[in-house]
Design an enzyme around this catalytic site. Structure first.
Site, PDB file in Angstrom:
ATOM      1  N   HIS A  58       5.232   6.202  11.493  1.00  0.00           N
ATOM      2  CA  HIS A  58       4.708   6.020  10.127  1.00  0.00           C
ATOM      3  C   HIS A  58       3.725   7.175   9.902  1.00  0.00           C
ATOM      4  CE1 HIS A  58       3.373   4.305   6.486  1.00  0.00           C
ATOM      5  NE2 HIS A  58       3.049   3.088   6.864  1.00  0.00           N
ATOM      6  N   ARG A  62       0.796  -1.222   0.000  1.00  0.00           N
ATOM      7  CA  ARG A  62       0.000   0.000   0.000  1.00  0.00           C
ATOM      8  C   ARG A  62       0.831   1.275   0.000  1.00  0.00           C
ATOM      9  NH1 ARG A  62      -3.078  -3.687   1.962  1.00  0.00           N
ATOM     10  NH2 ARG A  62      -1.143  -4.262   2.943  1.00  0.00           N
ATOM     11  N   THR A  63       1.774   1.352   0.942  1.00  0.00           N
ATOM     12  CA  THR A  63       2.459   2.628   1.153  1.00  0.00           C
ATOM     13  C   THR A  63       3.229   3.036  -0.102  1.00  0.00           C
ATOM     14  OG1 THR A  63       2.616   2.076   3.478  1.00  0.00           O
ATOM     15  CG2 THR A  63       4.018   3.862   2.702  1.00  0.00           C
ATOM     16  N   ARG A  97      11.519   3.918   3.574  1.00  0.00           N
ATOM     17  CA  ARG A  97      11.084   2.934   4.584  1.00  0.00           C
ATOM     18  C   ARG A  97      12.308   2.116   4.956  1.00  0.00           C
ATOM     19  NH1 ARG A  97       5.861  -0.923   4.536  1.00  0.00           N
ATOM     20  NH2 ARG A  97       5.004   1.040   5.295  1.00  0.00           N
ATOM     21  N   LYS A 121      25.280  -5.431  -2.740  1.00  0.00           N
ATOM     22  CA  LYS A 121      26.730  -5.521  -2.929  1.00  0.00           C
ATOM     23  C   LYS A 121      27.464  -4.778  -1.814  1.00  0.00           C
ATOM     24  CE  LYS A 121      26.080  -5.351  -7.961  1.00  0.00           C
ATOM     25  NZ  LYS A 121      26.316  -4.499  -9.133  1.00  0.00           N
TER      26      LYS A 121
HETATM   27  C1  NCD Z   1       2.061  -1.268   8.222  1.00  0.00           C
HETATM   28  C2  NCD Z   1       3.537  -1.009   8.214  1.00  0.00           C
HETATM   29  O1  NCD Z   1       4.267  -1.526   7.378  1.00  0.00           O
HETATM   30  O2  NCD Z   1       3.937  -0.247   9.074  1.00  0.00           O
HETATM   31  N1  NCD Z   1       1.428  -1.302   7.015  1.00  0.00           N
HETATM   32  C3  NCD Z   1       1.218  -0.134   6.292  1.00  0.00           C
HETATM   33  O3  NCD Z   1       2.114   0.614   6.009  1.00  0.00           O
HETATM   34  N2  NCD Z   1      -0.047   0.148   5.920  1.00  0.00           N
HETATM   35  C4  NCD Z   1       1.595  -2.179   9.257  1.00  0.00           C
HETATM   36  C5  NCD Z   1       1.987  -3.628   9.194  1.00  0.00           C
HETATM   37  O4  NCD Z   1       2.915  -4.035   8.500  1.00  0.00           O
HETATM   38  O5  NCD Z   1       1.345  -4.387   9.930  1.00  0.00           O
END
Ligand code: NCD
Length: 317
Positions: A132, A54-55, A104, A82
């Site tokens: 987040h 999703r993100t 991320r 590498k």
């Molecule tokens: C989450 C995350 O990766 O922090 N998902 C997201 O970004 N919508 C939560 C999760 O992985 O459970």
């Protein structure tokens, strides 16, 4: 505002400002052609050291709908394999004159470190267990859309809070916007100390459910758990899962949120995930609008024009 790193420390005014700006982008997303030229000529790179559906798609969609160019970097097919460091990877992107990096990373604090090294904007798309921020903004926007305001709402955040960056960002966002938060989990799934968290706590989901407007469910983040924190997933579901019976005891107006990915049958019954009151897909749709607002806020108007002038132009473009 140059970066979006975390929600902790953000004022109610700045959160409200981003939510109001999101309204404009939700309107653009409802159009037949949901695209505006606001960030033409800008380049946004996504730098994901952890998995995401999703993100990442949401940030890329948001950037494209603003007419920015996008670059996507995933660790599994890059020179990180590498042995290249985070800093060298980042400086390489910057040498290509990227305007924003969406990152991320498994380590808490990595986006702050990047912001020190780079001149471009840094957006945190999840750092370890820590924050987040765009998830919290899209959740707050979804609740505001449903209830008009978060003021006075009572929200239960249920599940693996210890390992959840979503829970941390949401505690700050929801309480700053006037909601009351109760964390519901077995002790083993709470952080060792909740000192300074503006929350209540409970281990009794059945007692909490009839008192809340919002149930926010979290996935068991098994990839972050290196010891057995619950006896079995079946027992977890029996005590903390939102089963059909439990969902039936919610107040009429109560809604269910989940950041995804859902594990149907564990924290949420499959039938409950498909109820009208479960707003998971609204959250996803709003995620694009929120990320457009954030990218716009950070990247437009850097040449001196104000955000509202830019948006007028974007709207008319
Ligand atoms: C989450 C995350 O990766 O922090 N998902 C997201 O970004 N919508 C939560 C999760 O992985 O459970």
């Amino acid at each position: 505002m140059k970066h979006l790193l975390g929600i902790a420390g953000m004022s109610r005014e700045s959160l409200d400002e981003l939510l109001v700006l999101t309204d404009s982008f939700a309107e653009i997303n409802a159009r037949a052609i949901p695209k505006v030229p606001a960030l033409r000529g800008k380049t946004v790179a996504t730098l994901f050291f952890e998995d995401s559906t999703r993100t990442r798609l949401s940030f890329e969609t948001a950037a494209k709908r603003l007419s920015a160019d996008t670059l996507s970097f995933s660790v599994s097919s890059s020179s990180v394999k590498k042995g290249e460091s985070l800093r060298d990877t980042a400086l390489t992107l910057e040498a290509m004159r990227i305007d924003a990096v969406v990152v991320r990373h498994g380590s808490s604090g990595a986006p702050w470190q990047l912001a020190r090294w780079l001149d471009c904007s840094v957006l945190n798309a999840g750092d370890g267990w820590h924050e987040h921020p765009t998830q919290a903004l899209l959740d707050a926007f979804t609740l505001r859309q449903r209830f008009g305001s978060l003021d006075g709402l009572r929200v239960a955040i249920v599940g693996d809070i210890k390992h959840s960056r979503v829970a941390r960002s949401n505690v700050w966002a929801f309480t700053a916007l006037g909601a009351e938060v109760v964390l519901v989990a077995p002790r083993t799934l709470l952080p060792p100390s909740l000192e300074g968290w503006p929350v209540q706590m409970s281990e009794d989901l059945d007692a909490v459910l009839p008192t809340v407007d919002v149930v926010y469910l979290l996935r068991m983040q098994l990839e972050r758990q290196n010891e057995a924190l619950v006896p079995t997933l079946r027992e977890y579901t029996a005590r903390f899962g939102l089963t059909v019976d439990r969902a039936a005891r919610l107040a009429d107006r109560a809604v269910v949120l989940h950041p995804g990915p859902m594990n149907r049958g564990v924290e949420i019954a499959p039938e409950v995930a498909d109820l009208e009151r479960c707003l998971v897909l609204d959250q996803v749709a709003n995620g694009v609008s929120v990320r457009m607002a954030v990218l716009f806020k950070l990247l437009a108007g850097a040449d001196g024009s104000t955000a509202s002038e830019e948006l007028d132009r974007a709207g008319n473009g």
